[in-house]
Enzyme design. Structure first.
Site, PDB file in Angstrom:
ATOM      1  N   TYR A 282      14.753  31.159   8.809  1.00  0.00           N
ATOM      2  CA  TYR A 282      13.635  31.968   9.299  1.00  0.00           C
ATOM      3  C   TYR A 282      13.701  32.157  10.806  1.00  0.00           C
ATOM      4  O   TYR A 282      13.930  31.201  11.548  1.00  0.00           O
ATOM      5  CB  TYR A 282      12.303  31.282   8.953  1.00  0.00           C
ATOM      6  CG  TYR A 282      11.979  31.307   7.483  1.00  0.00           C
ATOM      7  CD1 TYR A 282      11.909  32.508   6.780  1.00  0.00           C
ATOM      8  CD2 TYR A 282      11.744  30.127   6.790  1.00  0.00           C
ATOM      9  CE1 TYR A 282      11.614  32.536   5.434  1.00  0.00           C
ATOM     10  CE2 TYR A 282      11.441  30.141   5.436  1.00  0.00           C
ATOM     11  CZ  TYR A 282      11.379  31.355   4.766  1.00  0.00           C
ATOM     12  OH  TYR A 282      11.096  31.374   3.434  1.00  0.00           O
TER      13      TYR A 282
ATOM     14  N   LYS B 165       0.836  -1.202   0.000  1.00  0.00           N
ATOM     15  CA  LYS B 165       0.000   0.000   0.000  1.00  0.00           C
ATOM     16  C   LYS B 165       0.874   1.256   0.000  1.00  0.00           C
ATOM     17  O   LYS B 165       2.056   1.192   0.352  1.00  0.00           O
ATOM     18  CB  LYS B 165      -0.927  -0.016   1.222  1.00  0.00           C
ATOM     19  CG  LYS B 165      -0.214  -0.004   2.566  1.00  0.00           C
ATOM     20  CD  LYS B 165      -1.184  -0.323   3.699  1.00  0.00           C
ATOM     21  CE  LYS B 165      -0.479  -0.325   5.047  1.00  0.00           C
ATOM     22  NZ  LYS B 165      -1.367  -0.819   6.121  1.00  0.00           N
TER      23      LYS B 165
HETATM   24  C1  LIG Z   1      -0.891  -1.924   6.848  1.00  0.00           C
HETATM   25  C2  LIG Z   1      -1.572  -3.201   7.175  1.00  0.00           C
HETATM   26  C3  LIG Z   1      -0.816  -4.376   7.321  1.00  0.00           C
HETATM   27  C4  LIG Z   1       0.691  -4.379   7.328  1.00  0.00           C
HETATM   28  O1  LIG Z   1       1.114  -3.973   8.595  1.00  0.00           O
HETATM   29  P1  LIG Z   1       2.672  -3.857   8.932  1.00  0.00           P
HETATM   30  O2  LIG Z   1       2.744  -3.612  10.398  1.00  0.00           O
HETATM   31  O3  LIG Z   1       3.151  -2.701   8.118  1.00  0.00           O
HETATM   32  O4  LIG Z   1       3.302  -5.126   8.522  1.00  0.00           O
HETATM   33  C5  LIG Z   1      -1.490  -5.562   7.524  1.00  0.00           C
HETATM   34  N1  LIG Z   1      -2.843  -5.587   7.592  1.00  0.00           N
HETATM   35  C6  LIG Z   1      -3.604  -4.478   7.476  1.00  0.00           C
HETATM   36  C7  LIG Z   1      -5.074  -4.591   7.578  1.00  0.00           C
HETATM   37  C8  LIG Z   1      -2.987  -3.242   7.283  1.00  0.00           C
HETATM   38  O5  LIG Z   1      -3.730  -2.137   7.158  1.00  0.00           O
END
Ligand SMILES: *Cc1c(COP(=O)(O)O)cnc(C)c1O
Length: 372
Positions: A261, A38
């Site tokens: 700044y 993702k």
């Molecule tokens: C992001 C996510 C994962 C992966 O989690 P990690 O801790 O990054 O391995 C697994 N399951 C769901 C539902 C997620 O949203």
């Protein structure tokens, strides 16, 4: 003086060998690996094919669009778990994408897509185990599995999976890890009794999979760990990402010189400053102003003054750094800052750093010759 390659701009380097090694680590510790890609693979770019070549059995992502594109590009089993029930599920069902279903509204949308496309919808029912986000609340589970079981018997949906997500995986000793898994087993049994018999069950993400929690089920869903991040702070994984940016301007300043700044930092001695062309628009957290460190010619140097939108200034002391010379923000060479340190300087987690790096870093990949 060692010869250094000068940099034209900010560089984000992905070590495909490290990424592949991490994927194999998780594959060895599980029965089946969903590589979570993702958010553009946590900011690493197009690495799905490489992950599949190194042990990933499935791909996982949140949005339907990402999932359709991944499935079309790779042909791999791909799971999408976060869609509005008002989304168009037709392309996903037509492409054979697996979809998570957390509610009756989602189930209806998926059934409409199955009817529209003439394909059976591949469904993973998603139960909330105590994190109160996107899974079905427990009191809604019985009704959801009853309808899904009926649709499975009618051949409208294919019952592929039951999934959950643990709330305290980064704290392996927390008793909730055990109670949530018991809830999960109960939820699976309820689904099976109502005619939704899953082929795969999955609850574990990085922190649990590394510690053998939930690895008895058919799949684990691993994101962070592939990219070298262990939320529970272990060091079993290989760092994947490197960040470097050139010094674009180097100047010597007198004691009393105010920098940036509001002069958030004033030199307390004669020193040398190097300006790098990266800032908070490139994901350098502004909150790390005055705290973060970088590696200049093998030595730590501090970011001084306020991080600007497009630039940061580093106090390099007496280092003879030349314009164009690379400065390491994150790396694996001795003394280089780690992602974990950046997370600490920024009061956040490493995931937050890598997913905000933006498009101005020139991405380069090394290793992984086998599938270049
Ligand atoms: C992001 C996510 C994962 C992966 O989690 P990690 O801790 O990054 O391995 C697994 N399951 C769901 C539902 C997620 O949203």
């Amino acid at each position: 003086m060692p010869t250094t390659t000068l940099l034209a701009g900010p560089e984000l380097h992905v070590d495909l060998d490290a990424l592949g090694a991490n994927a194999r680590t998780f594959r060895q510790r599980s029965r089946g690996l969903v590589a979570v890609v993702k958010a553009d693979a946590f900011g690493h770019g197009d690495v799905a094919q490489h992950l599949l070549a190194h042990g990933a059995d499935w791909l996982g992502t949140t949005s339907l669009d990402e999932a359709v594109a991944l499935r079309q590009r790779t042909g791999a089993r791909t799971l999408a778990w976060l869609a509005s029930p008002a989304a168009d599920f037709d392309p996903a069902v037509a492409a054979g994408v697996d979809v998570a279903v957390p509610s009756l509204a989602h189930l209806r949308a998926v059934v409409a897509a199955a009817r529209a496309t003439g394909e059976r919808a591949r469904v993973h029912l998603h139960v909330d185990l105590g994190i109160a986000r996107d899974g079905a609340p427990r009191e809604a589970w019985r009704e959801l599995v009853t309808f899904a079981g009926g649709l499975a018997r009618m051949g409208v949906v294919e019952p592929v999976g039951v999934m959950g997500h643990l709330s305290h995986a980064a704290h392996p000793d927390d008793p909730r890890n055990r109670t949530e898994r018991m809830l999960f087993d109960n939820a699976v049994r309820t689904a099976e009794r109502r005619g939704f018999v899953p082929q795969v069950r999955h609850v574990a993400a990085t922190a649990s999979a590394l510690r053998g929690v939930g690895t008895e089920y058919e799949l684990v869903r691993v994101g962070a760990g592939l990219y070298g991040i262990d939320p529970a702070g272990g060091d079993a994984l290989a760092p994947v990402i490197g960040l470097a940016a050139p010094a674009v301007v180097v100047r010597d300043v007198a004691a009393g010189t105010g920098v940036g700044y509001d002069h958030a930092w004033v030199a307390d001695r004669r020193t040398r400053l190097a300006t790098m062309p990266v800032g908070y628009a490139d994901g350098i957290p502004r909150v790390a102003s005055g705290r973060a460190e970088v590696l200049v010619r093998g030595r730590r140097a501090r970011v001084v003054g306020a991080v600007s939108m497009d630039q940061v200034v580093v106090d390099v002391g007496d280092a003879g750094v030349e314009p164009g010379e690379p400065i390491t923000l994150v790396g694996t060479e001795p003394g280089a800052p780690t992602l974990g340190e950046w997370a600490g300087w920024s009061g956040t987690i490493a995931h937050d750093i890598v997913t905000h790096l933006g498009s101005r870093w020139r991405r380069s990949f090394t290793g992984g010759a086998a599938c270049a």
